[in-house]
Design a protein around this motif. Structure first.
Motif, PDB file in Angstrom:
ATOM      1  N   ARG A  38       0.818  -1.214   0.000  1.00  0.00           N
ATOM      2  CA  ARG A  38       0.000   0.000   0.000  1.00  0.00           C
ATOM      3  C   ARG A  38       0.847   1.256   0.000  1.00  0.00           C
ATOM      4  NH1 ARG A  38      -2.576   3.272   3.288  1.00  0.00           N
ATOM      5  NH2 ARG A  38      -2.102   2.265   5.258  1.00  0.00           N
ATOM      6  N   ALA A  39       2.035   1.178   0.615  1.00  0.00           N
ATOM      7  CA  ALA A  39       2.957   2.322   0.639  1.00  0.00           C
ATOM      8  C   ALA A  39       4.348   1.790   0.972  1.00  0.00           C
ATOM      9  CB  ALA A  39       2.522   3.362   1.660  1.00  0.00           C
ATOM     10  N   MET A  40       5.381   2.567   0.626  1.00  0.00           N
ATOM     11  CA  MET A  40       6.759   2.148   0.898  1.00  0.00           C
ATOM     12  C   MET A  40       7.565   3.307   1.457  1.00  0.00           C
ATOM     13  SD  MET A  40       9.591   0.247  -1.534  1.00  0.00           S
ATOM     14  CE  MET A  40       9.635   1.476  -2.823  1.00  0.00           C
ATOM     15  N   VAL A  41       8.410   2.981   2.417  1.00  0.00           N
ATOM     16  CA  VAL A  41       9.394   3.927   2.944  1.00  0.00           C
ATOM     17  C   VAL A  41      10.766   3.395   2.558  1.00  0.00           C
ATOM     18  CG1 VAL A  41      10.301   5.087   4.983  1.00  0.00           C
ATOM     19  CG2 VAL A  41       7.870   4.462   4.883  1.00  0.00           C
ATOM     20  N   THR A  42      11.574   4.216   1.900  1.00  0.00           N
ATOM     21  CA  THR A  42      12.901   3.789   1.453  1.00  0.00           C
ATOM     22  C   THR A  42      13.989   4.430   2.308  1.00  0.00           C
ATOM     23  OG1 THR A  42      13.047   5.584  -0.158  1.00  0.00           O
ATOM     24  CG2 THR A  42      12.125   3.489  -0.918  1.00  0.00           C
ATOM     25  N   LEU A  43      15.141   3.783   2.357  1.00  0.00           N
ATOM     26  CA  LEU A  43      16.305   4.336   3.051  1.00  0.00           C
ATOM     27  C   LEU A  43      17.559   3.682   2.497  1.00  0.00           C
ATOM     28  CD1 LEU A  43      16.640   2.858   6.683  1.00  0.00           C
ATOM     29  CD2 LEU A  43      15.233   1.834   4.914  1.00  0.00           C
ATOM     30  N   GLY A  44      18.691   4.270   2.793  1.00  0.00           N
ATOM     31  CA  GLY A  44      19.971   3.677   2.425  1.00  0.00           C
ATOM     32  C   GLY A  44      20.416   3.981   1.007  1.00  0.00           C
ATOM     33  N   GLU A  45      21.527   3.366   0.626  1.00  0.00           N
ATOM     34  CA  GLU A  45      22.190   3.667  -0.651  1.00  0.00           C
ATOM     35  C   GLU A  45      21.310   3.403  -1.866  1.00  0.00           C
ATOM     36  OE1 GLU A  45      25.831   1.460  -0.798  1.00  0.00           O
ATOM     37  OE2 GLU A  45      26.773   2.618   0.818  1.00  0.00           O
ATOM     38  N   ASP A  46      20.503   2.340  -1.810  1.00  0.00           N
ATOM     39  CA  ASP A  46      19.697   1.978  -2.975  1.00  0.00           C
ATOM     40  C   ASP A  46      18.312   2.601  -2.988  1.00  0.00           C
ATOM     41  OD1 ASP A  46      21.533   0.538  -4.434  1.00  0.00           O
ATOM     42  OD2 ASP A  46      20.229  -1.204  -4.687  1.00  0.00           O
ATOM     43  N   ALA A  47      18.034   3.514  -2.069  1.00  0.00           N
ATOM     44  CA  ALA A  47      16.727   4.167  -2.045  1.00  0.00           C
ATOM     45  C   ALA A  47      16.366   4.795  -3.397  1.00  0.00           C
ATOM     46  CB  ALA A  47      16.674   5.204  -0.930  1.00  0.00           C
ATOM     47  N   LEU A  71       7.508   6.899  10.194  1.00  0.00           N
ATOM     48  CA  LEU A  71       6.719   7.244   9.014  1.00  0.00           C
ATOM     49  C   LEU A  71       5.752   6.121   8.647  1.00  0.00           C
ATOM     50  CD1 LEU A  71       9.558   8.836   6.827  1.00  0.00           C
ATOM     51  CD2 LEU A  71       7.522  10.029   7.681  1.00  0.00           C
ATOM     52  N   ALA A  72       6.248   4.877   8.672  1.00  0.00           N
ATOM     53  CA  ALA A  72       5.402   3.735   8.313  1.00  0.00           C
ATOM     54  C   ALA A  72       4.246   3.583   9.293  1.00  0.00           C
ATOM     55  CB  ALA A  72       6.237   2.455   8.272  1.00  0.00           C
ATOM     56  N   ALA A  73       4.525   3.774  10.582  1.00  0.00           N
ATOM     57  CA  ALA A  73       3.470   3.662  11.598  1.00  0.00           C
ATOM     58  C   ALA A  73       2.399   4.720  11.378  1.00  0.00           C
ATOM     59  CB  ALA A  73       4.074   3.789  12.990  1.00  0.00           C
ATOM     60  N   THR A  74       2.795   5.905  10.957  1.00  0.00           N
ATOM     61  CA  THR A  74       1.847   6.984  10.693  1.00  0.00           C
ATOM     62  C   THR A  74       0.963   6.655   9.491  1.00  0.00           C
ATOM     63  OG1 THR A  74       3.415   8.598  11.578  1.00  0.00           O
ATOM     64  CG2 THR A  74       1.649   9.452  10.192  1.00  0.00           C
ATOM     65  N   MET A  75       1.549   5.996   8.472  1.00  0.00           N
ATOM     66  CA  MET A  75       0.797   5.650   7.259  1.00  0.00           C
ATOM     67  C   MET A  75      -0.157   4.478   7.466  1.00  0.00           C
ATOM     68  SD  MET A  75       3.892   5.600   4.501  1.00  0.00           S
ATOM     69  CE  MET A  75       5.040   6.966   4.308  1.00  0.00           C
ATOM     70  N   ALA A  76       0.138   3.610   8.431  1.00  0.00           N
ATOM     71  CA  ALA A  76      -0.577   2.339   8.557  1.00  0.00           C
ATOM     72  C   ALA A  76      -1.980   2.527   9.119  1.00  0.00           C
ATOM     73  CB  ALA A  76       0.217   1.386   9.440  1.00  0.00           C
ATOM     74  N   HIS A  77      -2.907   1.697   8.617  1.00  0.00           N
ATOM     75  CA  HIS A  77      -4.282   1.641   9.117  1.00  0.00           C
ATOM     76  C   HIS A  77      -4.469   0.332   9.882  1.00  0.00           C
ATOM     77  CE1 HIS A  77      -5.315   4.092   5.250  1.00  0.00           C
ATOM     78  NE2 HIS A  77      -4.788   4.860   6.195  1.00  0.00           N
ATOM     79  N   PRO A  78      -5.460   0.268  10.760  1.00  0.00           N
ATOM     80  CA  PRO A  78      -5.756  -1.014  11.410  1.00  0.00           C
ATOM     81  C   PRO A  78      -5.969  -2.110  10.362  1.00  0.00           C
ATOM     82  CG  PRO A  78      -6.976   0.749  12.476  1.00  0.00           C
ATOM     83  CD  PRO A  78      -6.321   1.358  11.258  1.00  0.00           C
ATOM     84  N   GLY A  79      -5.344  -3.267  10.587  1.00  0.00           N
ATOM     85  CA  GLY A  79      -5.402  -4.362   9.622  1.00  0.00           C
ATOM     86  C   GLY A  79      -4.210  -4.414   8.691  1.00  0.00           C
TER      87      GLY A  79
END
Length: 451
Positions: free
Chosen positions: A377-386, A411-419
């Motif tokens: 549903r959504a992605m958070v990227t980090l690091g060299e290959d972001a 960030l991911a926790a903020t985006m997440a919905h129950p389920g």
């Protein structure tokens, strides 16, 4: 035939002072060898390691691999992280100096049957499960290899009936006589292409597991992996297959939802897939591989189901961390390549908020697009290959860049919905930001538990 000459008084150089290098140095010292060490890291970076070996190592050359030290040696031990084609090592080979891996060194002093597991993905879970099956049956077995417990550290430490090893392609590159009683090859998919020049070269390193086996040994192979199945004809040991998709002549397979073992003239259904306490269909495959691997040990088949149901899984492999406000947080830090990420995504029916990125291994992320459309549903990227992840997957899901893993979790926790599921499955190595994947997984879990 093992190399059985005495190491007493031999000048042996250890290249690389990680866990394997330290364990090799200690084993060499026990055998009265004259040990020297060379590493790219500096004295300051390796201060703790040097202190731990202060009475063992005669000479150090740090801050670069010393060709002089190598050429002045009778033998060289390479740690897994050291590329075999370094110019200094090529010079040593040309001079006729024996170069072996730490796994080969330890093998010379191992006097019990070895069960050795390799493959691109699933090695650690399957290795741990094989060890669990063996010890659950009442046998004594040591656990080691590429599982953060070097073979040299555990060889002959305690009385045992078997040695269960995880072995990587890097460790198999420089074996000489190493030969397991049971060798298990789980799968071969693109990985480490930043070190190997081709898939064929990578596969050849994996298949080295079987090159010294005899007709009295066993090879456990994945019937569903085309790369593995096509190469089986080159193996001289007895073959046991495992398969999710078809019945095999000898080994383990699924019949509907039942795990079945077939060996010699016997067959038995041992448990239902629903009784396996691990997430994902790929872990069903790992269970099949593990039960096939222990068939030659003649463990009573009645033990198999109880052992599998009792298995707790392995840290950093689809590890449930916490459920908060209806959101499940899962740590799969060991998903260090694209195929491992695919298996992680396929393990969930929930919508996924994915945390991915790190030091890539040279494979294209474009292959992920169809699966992302279904699972993420959504992605958070980090690091060299972001940037590469973002470019390959642009337009499919919302993507946000994080500077650190704690920021990514927030960030991911903020985006997440129950389920939903917040899943750390980086598809990359960790070394751009962390000491190793365990360090990355621990930071993830600590951050999640502070939310």
């Amino acid at each position: 035939m093992k190399y059985m000459h005495s190491l007493s008084g031999k000048k042996v150089a250890v290249v690389g002072l990680g866990l394997s290098g330290i364990a090799a140095a200690r084993l060499l010292s026990q055998q009265k060898a004259v040990v020297s060490v060379t590493d790219d890291k500096t004295e300051k970076e390796l201060e703790a390691e040097r202190r731990s070996l202060r009475r063992i190592v005669k000479e150090y050359h740090l801050g670069g691999i010393s060709e002089r030290l190598l050429l002045d040696s009778d033998m060289i031990i390479i740690s897994p992280g050291v590329p075999s084609d370094l110019p200094q090592l090529q010079e040593a080979r040309a001079a006729g100096i024996m170069i072996i891996s730490e796994v080969e060194l330890a093998y010379w002093f191992c006097d019990v049957p070895i069960l050795a597991i390799t493959g691109t993905n699933g090695k650690t879970t399957t290795t741990s499960l094989v060890h669990h099956l063996v010890t659950f049956a009442g046998l004594k077995a040591q656990l080691g290899g590429n599982i953060q417990i070097p073979f040299s550290q555990v060889v002959n430490k305690k009385p045992s009936d078997a040695m269960v090893l995880e072995v990587s392609s890097f460790q198999l590159e420089n074996i000489r006589d190493f030969s397991p009683f049971v060798g298990i090859l789980l799968n071969i998919t693109p990985d480490h292409l930043n070190r190997y020049h081709s898939m064929d070269e990578y596969a050849a390193a994996k298949f080295a597991l079987f090159k010294n086996q005899s007709a009295g040994d066993f090879a456990v192979l994945n019937q569903d992996d085309e790369f593995v199945a096509q190469s089986a004809e080159n193996i001289c040991s007895k073959i046991l297959w495992f398969s999710l998709n078809r019945e095999v002549e000898q080994g383990a397979f699924l019949r509907g939802t039942r795990v079945v073992v077939r060996y010699e003239d016997r067959e038995k259904e041992i448990l239902d897939v629903s009784q396996i306490p691990l997430l994902g269909r790929h872990n069903v495959e790992n269970v099949l591989a593990a039960v096939a691997a222990v068939l030659p040990l003649e463990i009573p088949w009645t033990n198999y189901a109880r052992a599998v149901k009792n298995f707790k899984g392995v840290e950093h492999r689809l590890e449930r961390v916490r459920e908060k406000d209806g959101v499940l947080f899962v740590n799969d830090s060991k998903a260090t390549n694209i195929d491992a990420l695919v298996k992680a995504l396929e393990s969930f029916e929930r919508p996924i908020i994915l945390i991915a990125g790190g030091r890539g291994k040279g494979s294209s992320y474009l292959v992920l697009r169809p699966l992302f459309e279904k699972k993420v549903r959504a992605m958070v990227t980090l690091g060299e290959d972001a940037p590469l992840l973002e470019e390959a997957l642009a337009g499919i899901v919302p993507i946000t860049r994080a500077a650190t893993l704690p920021e990514a979790v927030s960030l991911a926790a903020t985006m997440a919905h129950p389920g939903d599921c917040v899943l750390l499955a980086p598809a990359c190595a960790s070394f751009d930001m962390f000491r190793n994947y365990e360090h990355r997984g621990r930071v993830f879990k600590e951050t999640v538990n502070k939310l």
